[in-house]
Scaffold this motif. Sequence first.
Motif, PDB file in Angstrom:
ATOM      1  N   VAL A  33       0.920  -1.149  -0.112  1.00 12.55           N
ATOM      2  CA  VAL A  33       0.013   0.224   0.254  1.00 12.55           C
ATOM      3  C   VAL A  33       0.652   1.477  -0.049  1.00 12.55           C
ATOM      4  CG1 VAL A  33      -1.700  -1.324   1.366  1.00 12.55           C
ATOM      5  CG2 VAL A  33       0.000   0.497   2.564  1.00 12.55           C
ATOM      6  N   ASP A  34       0.368   2.263  -0.352  1.00  8.57           N
ATOM      7  CA  ASP A  34       0.822   3.410  -0.289  1.00  8.57           C
ATOM      8  C   ASP A  34       0.350   4.548   0.790  1.00  8.57           C
ATOM      9  OD1 ASP A  34       1.183   6.044  -0.334  1.00  8.57           O
ATOM     10  OD2 ASP A  34       1.898   6.150  -2.244  1.00  8.57           O
ATOM     11  N   VAL A  35       0.557   4.581   2.249  1.00 12.38           N
ATOM     12  CA  VAL A  35      -0.147   5.232   2.538  1.00 12.38           C
ATOM     13  C   VAL A  35      -0.487   6.527   2.638  1.00 12.38           C
ATOM     14  CG1 VAL A  35       0.729   3.490   4.668  1.00 12.38           C
ATOM     15  CG2 VAL A  35       1.540   5.864   4.931  1.00 12.38           C
ATOM     16  N   THR A  36       0.162   6.959   1.556  1.00 11.55           N
ATOM     17  CA  THR A  36      -0.136   8.132   1.572  1.00 11.55           C
ATOM     18  C   THR A  36      -0.899   8.740   0.806  1.00 11.55           C
ATOM     19  OG1 THR A  36       1.575   8.381  -0.073  1.00 11.55           O
ATOM     20  CG2 THR A  36       2.395   9.584   2.089  1.00 11.55           C
ATOM     21  N   GLN A  37      -1.670   8.440   0.181  1.00 14.44           N
ATOM     22  CA  GLN A  37      -2.357   8.019  -0.937  1.00 14.44           C
ATOM     23  C   GLN A  37      -3.584   7.019  -0.405  1.00 14.44           C
ATOM     24  OE1 GLN A  37      -1.272   6.467  -5.453  1.00 14.44           O
ATOM     25  NE2 GLN A  37       0.555   8.131  -5.407  1.00 14.44           N
ATOM     26  N   ARG A  38      -3.220   6.209  -0.125  1.00 11.70           N
ATOM     27  CA  ARG A  38      -4.086   5.565   0.949  1.00 11.70           C
ATOM     28  C   ARG A  38      -5.194   4.746   0.037  1.00 11.70           C
ATOM     29  NH1 ARG A  38      -9.206   8.778   4.300  1.00 11.70           N
ATOM     30  NH2 ARG A  38      -9.172   7.171   4.836  1.00 11.70           N
ATOM     31  N   GLN A  39      -3.923   2.957  -0.590  1.00 13.16           N
ATOM     32  CA  GLN A  39      -4.213   2.527  -1.701  1.00 13.16           C
ATOM     33  C   GLN A  39      -3.330   1.614  -1.887  1.00 13.16           C
ATOM     34  OE1 GLN A  39      -5.370   5.049  -5.361  1.00 13.16           O
ATOM     35  NE2 GLN A  39      -2.704   4.779  -6.198  1.00 13.16           N
ATOM     36  N   VAL A  40      -4.161   0.514  -2.513  1.00 14.68           N
ATOM     37  CA  VAL A  40      -3.040  -0.874  -2.662  1.00 14.68           C
ATOM     38  C   VAL A  40      -2.291   0.052  -4.022  1.00 14.68           C
ATOM     39  CG1 VAL A  40      -2.882  -2.647  -3.672  1.00 14.68           C
ATOM     40  CG2 VAL A  40      -5.187  -2.418  -1.569  1.00 14.68           C
ATOM     41  N   VAL A  41      -1.228  -0.703  -4.170  1.00 15.92           N
ATOM     42  CA  VAL A  41      -1.000  -0.262  -5.322  1.00 15.92           C
ATOM     43  C   VAL A  41       0.035  -1.286  -6.212  1.00 15.92           C
ATOM     44  CG1 VAL A  41      -0.436   2.434  -4.782  1.00 15.92           C
ATOM     45  CG2 VAL A  41       0.971  -0.010  -3.957  1.00 15.92           C
ATOM     46  N   TYR A  42      -0.378  -2.459  -5.439  1.00  8.11           N
ATOM     47  CA  TYR A  42       0.839  -4.207  -5.583  1.00  8.11           C
ATOM     48  C   TYR A  42      -0.297  -5.017  -4.607  1.00  8.11           C
ATOM     49  CZ  TYR A  42       4.473  -2.000  -7.808  1.00  8.11           C
ATOM     50  OH  TYR A  42       5.389  -0.877  -8.647  1.00  8.11           O
ATOM     51  N   TYR A  43      -0.287  -6.176  -5.618  1.00  9.62           N
ATOM     52  CA  TYR A  43      -0.048  -7.199  -4.819  1.00  9.62           C
ATOM     53  C   TYR A  43       0.527  -7.820  -5.273  1.00  9.62           C
ATOM     54  CZ  TYR A  43      -5.500  -6.655  -3.332  1.00  9.62           C
ATOM     55  OH  TYR A  43      -6.428  -5.671  -2.610  1.00  9.62           O
ATOM     56  N   GLU A  44       1.354  -8.774  -3.828  1.00  9.04           N
ATOM     57  CA  GLU A  44       2.427 -10.330  -3.957  1.00  9.04           C
ATOM     58  C   GLU A  44       1.540 -10.841  -4.198  1.00  9.04           C
ATOM     59  OE1 GLU A  44       6.486 -11.031  -2.141  1.00  9.04           O
ATOM     60  OE2 GLU A  44       5.383  -9.603  -1.141  1.00  9.04           O
ATOM     61  N   ALA A  45       1.573 -11.823  -5.118  1.00 10.76           N
ATOM     62  CA  ALA A  45       1.409 -13.512  -4.291  1.00 10.76           C
ATOM     63  C   ALA A  45       2.604 -14.457  -4.002  1.00 10.76           C
ATOM     64  CB  ALA A  45       1.448 -13.791  -6.447  1.00 10.76           C
TER      65      ALA A  45
END
Length: 255
Positions: A33-45
């Motif tokens: 996550v990017d805590v400044t944008q408050r969103q998930v940016v990747y998912y790790e498999a």
Amino acid sequence: MTAQPHCARVDGACNRCDTPVPFAFTMAFQPIVDVTQRQVVYYEALVRGINGESAFSILSQVTDELMYRFDQACRVKAIELASELGMTERLSINFLPNAVYEPEACIQSTLETSRRVGWPTERLNFEITETERVVDRAHMRSIIDSYRRMGFTTSLDDFGNGYANLDLLTDLHPDTLKIDRELVMECDSNSRRQAILKSMVALARTLGTQLVAEGVETREESRCLLALGIAVQQGYYFARPEVGKLPTVALEKYD
């Protein structure tokens, strides 16, 4: 096609990689996550057993003879499941550098799977794991450079722990450095860790590399990392890996 002498792919098939592995496995997904944008940016498999067994229970079955097939099978499985789950974020897949003979040949099953399920290849990131086993840095750099030309991004995992150290950056130019949990834990109350992290932020800026903090488990760690300039984070504080669905992530608004 004509294969390179040390590559086993001939006429579209590879006798190292194109047969199934002799055990079943699946993937769990954990958000970055990017805590400044408050969103998930990747998912790790992350590899798991089909009944939720640990990664170790699967990886312990991977012999040297199965390494190539398993590496390819993980890529295919991760992309297929990410597509089935409707993931729209970037997908990060771990790979073993020693399981890649020729980057452009060994990526073919990944590209074929992406085309089949409609997964945009520009949303693929590859995490370099097990750097302690890599003796040919020129080969690893060739992989990173080749992947960049193909539109992928790359990450160096577990940075700051064991063999994934500063000297690797003299040869390698990954897009992202993932800071090991050892440097992250209790950083909010440990001035020495804070000093090391601060120097890593300055280094990353100079090299044009993004930092991701792994193993974030508390609000205090997360806030400290953000204050030091590390906004992209991963860990149980945000969500644990889950099989069969994308984890729900609740991101607070930091002051």
